[in-house]
Design an enzyme around this catalytic site. Structure first.
Site, PDB file in Angstrom:
ATOM      1  CG  MET A 217      26.103 -51.279 -54.010  1.00 44.14           C
ATOM      2  SD  MET A 217      27.341 -50.116 -53.404  1.00 44.14           S
ATOM      3  CE  MET A 217      28.378 -51.146 -52.364  1.00 44.14           C
TER       4      MET A 217
ATOM      5  CG  ASP B  56      30.854 -45.047 -48.769  1.00 44.13           C
ATOM      6  OD1 ASP B  56      30.100 -45.253 -49.738  1.00 44.13           O
ATOM      7  OD2 ASP B  56      32.077 -45.295 -48.779  1.00 44.13           O
TER       8      ASP B  56
ATOM      9  CG  MET C 140      24.850 -47.144 -49.058  1.00 39.93           C
ATOM     10  SD  MET C 140      26.498 -47.748 -48.691  1.00 39.93           S
ATOM     11  CE  MET C 140      27.389 -46.189 -48.615  1.00 39.93           C
TER      12      MET C 140
ATOM     13  CG  HIS D 266      27.240 -44.759 -52.113  1.00 37.65           C
ATOM     14  ND1 HIS D 266      28.012 -45.895 -51.938  1.00 37.65           N
ATOM     15  CD2 HIS D 266      25.985 -45.191 -52.385  1.00 37.65           C
ATOM     16  CE1 HIS D 266      27.241 -46.963 -52.102  1.00 37.65           C
ATOM     17  NE2 HIS D 266      26.015 -46.566 -52.356  1.00 37.65           N
TER      18      HIS D 266
ATOM     19  CG  HIS E 103      32.648 -43.097 -52.880  1.00 41.77           C
ATOM     20  ND1 HIS E 103      31.696 -43.102 -53.878  1.00 41.77           N
ATOM     21  CD2 HIS E 103      32.237 -44.016 -51.982  1.00 41.77           C
ATOM     22  CE1 HIS E 103      30.757 -43.992 -53.597  1.00 41.77           C
ATOM     23  NE2 HIS E 103      31.053 -44.563 -52.438  1.00 41.77           N
TER      24      HIS E 103
ATOM     25  CG  ASP F 185      31.172 -48.317 -53.666  1.00 41.03           C
ATOM     26  OD1 ASP F 185      32.246 -48.660 -53.132  1.00 41.03           O
ATOM     27  OD2 ASP F 185      30.311 -47.605 -53.107  1.00 41.03           O
TER      28      ASP F 185
ATOM     29  CB  SER G  94      35.526 -45.169 -50.390  1.00 39.94           C
ATOM     30  OG  SER G  94      34.730 -45.214 -49.217  1.00 39.94           O
TER      31      SER G  94
ATOM     32  CG  MET H  62      26.919 -46.217 -44.656  1.00 40.73           C
ATOM     33  SD  MET H  62      27.848 -47.680 -44.219  1.00 40.73           S
ATOM     34  CE  MET H  62      29.007 -47.771 -45.597  1.00 40.73           C
TER      35      MET H  62
HETATM   36  C1  DX5 Z   1      30.426 -49.865 -48.844  1.00 36.82           C
HETATM   37  C2  DX5 Z   1      30.781 -48.553 -49.473  1.00 36.82           C
HETATM   38  C3  DX5 Z   1      32.071 -48.542 -50.209  1.00 36.82           C
HETATM   39  C4  DX5 Z   1      33.276 -48.908 -49.392  1.00 36.82           C
HETATM   40  C5  DX5 Z   1      34.156 -49.735 -50.265  1.00 36.82           C
HETATM   41  O1  DX5 Z   1      29.066 -49.935 -48.595  1.00 36.82           O
HETATM   42  O2  DX5 Z   1      29.785 -48.136 -50.371  1.00 36.82           O
HETATM   43  O3  DX5 Z   1      32.254 -47.255 -50.804  1.00 36.82           O
HETATM   44  O4  DX5 Z   1      34.025 -47.838 -48.931  1.00 36.82           O
HETATM   45  O5  DX5 Z   1      35.226 -50.179 -49.523  1.00 36.82           O
HETATM   46  P1  DX5 Z   1      36.311 -51.164 -50.141  1.00 36.82           P
HETATM   47  O6  DX5 Z   1      36.928 -50.461 -51.313  1.00 36.82           O
HETATM   48  O7  DX5 Z   1      37.250 -51.409 -49.034  1.00 36.82           O
HETATM   49  O8  DX5 Z   1      35.562 -52.407 -50.584  1.00 36.82           O
HETATM   50 ZN    ZN Z   2      30.218 -46.275 -51.505  1.00 35.48          ZN
END
Ligand code: DX5
Ligand code: ZN
Length: 227
Positions: A132, A30, A63, A61, A28, A170, A4, A32
């Site tokens: 998650m 993210d 969010m 991903h 990956h 994740d 990620s 947001m």
């Molecule tokens: C959090 C993200 C994850 C995040 C995980 O909302 O969806 O992808 O990067 O990070 P780690 O691996 O550090 O928990």
């Molecule tokens: Zn993620």
């Protein structure tokens, strides 16, 4: 393995992506929006650039609120996998179909408190279930161990449905926890801080993969490569 980028240096995203290009399968990303989760990251323009510069397929991903409006655009931009949240989508079937029509794999994500079973009828529309294993929004949180039965139940649900649906975990995936995830039936692993927080991110990916493969082999040999 899908490192990620959330844990990477955002001013050097292409370099960070290159650093894991030889050992990872996916990147990956993210997305947001500061509404669905209390954090703000990157959006479509940066994803468009990453599609051009990363040597790995992008696993986006989302969010975000209103993924029905935005998700197809990520697939059209060239992301090879686009995942929306069950909690945020108001027309998940239409949106999952739009993602697939744009040529990407369609993923459906579930927060820790959201049950997968009410969505069982949607499995034919889904290429990947994302569970998650932390509350979404931030990297570096502790893996929620009590979700292991949910991973196992979801794997059983997928097996009963038939067809090939990937099961991604994740949040808090590390050398410590990845074996338990693989043992429970996960077959795609997102890791942020465990990869980009390591001195050698490429090697961290390989180590995590080995741990997952041996845990899965010990369980029942479920893991295959997702290239
Ligand atoms: C959090 C993200 C994850 C995040 C995980 O909302 O969806 O992808 O990067 O990070 P780690 O691996 O550090 O928990
Ligand atoms: Zn993620």
């Amino acid at each position: 393995m899908a490192p990620s980028l959330l844990a990477a240096d955002f001013a050097r995203l292409a370099d960070e992506a290159y650093a894991v290009a030889d050992t990872a399968d996916w990147l990956h990303v993210d997305v947001m929006d500061g509404h669905f989760v209390p954090n703000l990251t990157i959006g479509l323009p940066v994803v468009e650039s990453l599609v051009r510069h990363a040597r790995l397929p992008l696993d986006c991903h989302l969010m975000i609120e209103n993924p029905d409006r935005w998700a197809p655009g990520y697939a059209e931009a060239g992301a090879r996998s686009v995942t929306i949240h069950a909690e945020a989508a108001t027309a998940p079937i239409r949106t999952l179909r739009a993602i697939r029509s744009a040529g990407a794999r369609a993923g459906l994500a579930f927060n820790p408190a959201t049950s997968v079973h009410p969505y069982a009828d949607l499995l034919p529309e889904i290429d990947m279930v994302l569970l998650m294993t932390i509350e979404p929004g931030f990297g570096g949180q502790d893996f929620m161990d009590y979700l292991l039965p949910k991973i196992r139940n979801t794997r059983e649900l997928i097996a009963a449905h038939g067809g090939e649906i990937w099961l991604q975990v994740d949040g808090g995936v590390s050398e410590e926890t990845i074996g338990r995830c693989a043992d429970a039936g996960a077959d795609m692993f997102v890791a942020g801080s465990a990869v980009f927080g390591a001195e050698d991110p490429a090697e961290a990916v390989s180590t995590l993969r080995q741990l997952a493969v041996s845990a899965a082999a010990a369980a029942d040999g479920r893991i295959g490569g997702h290239g």
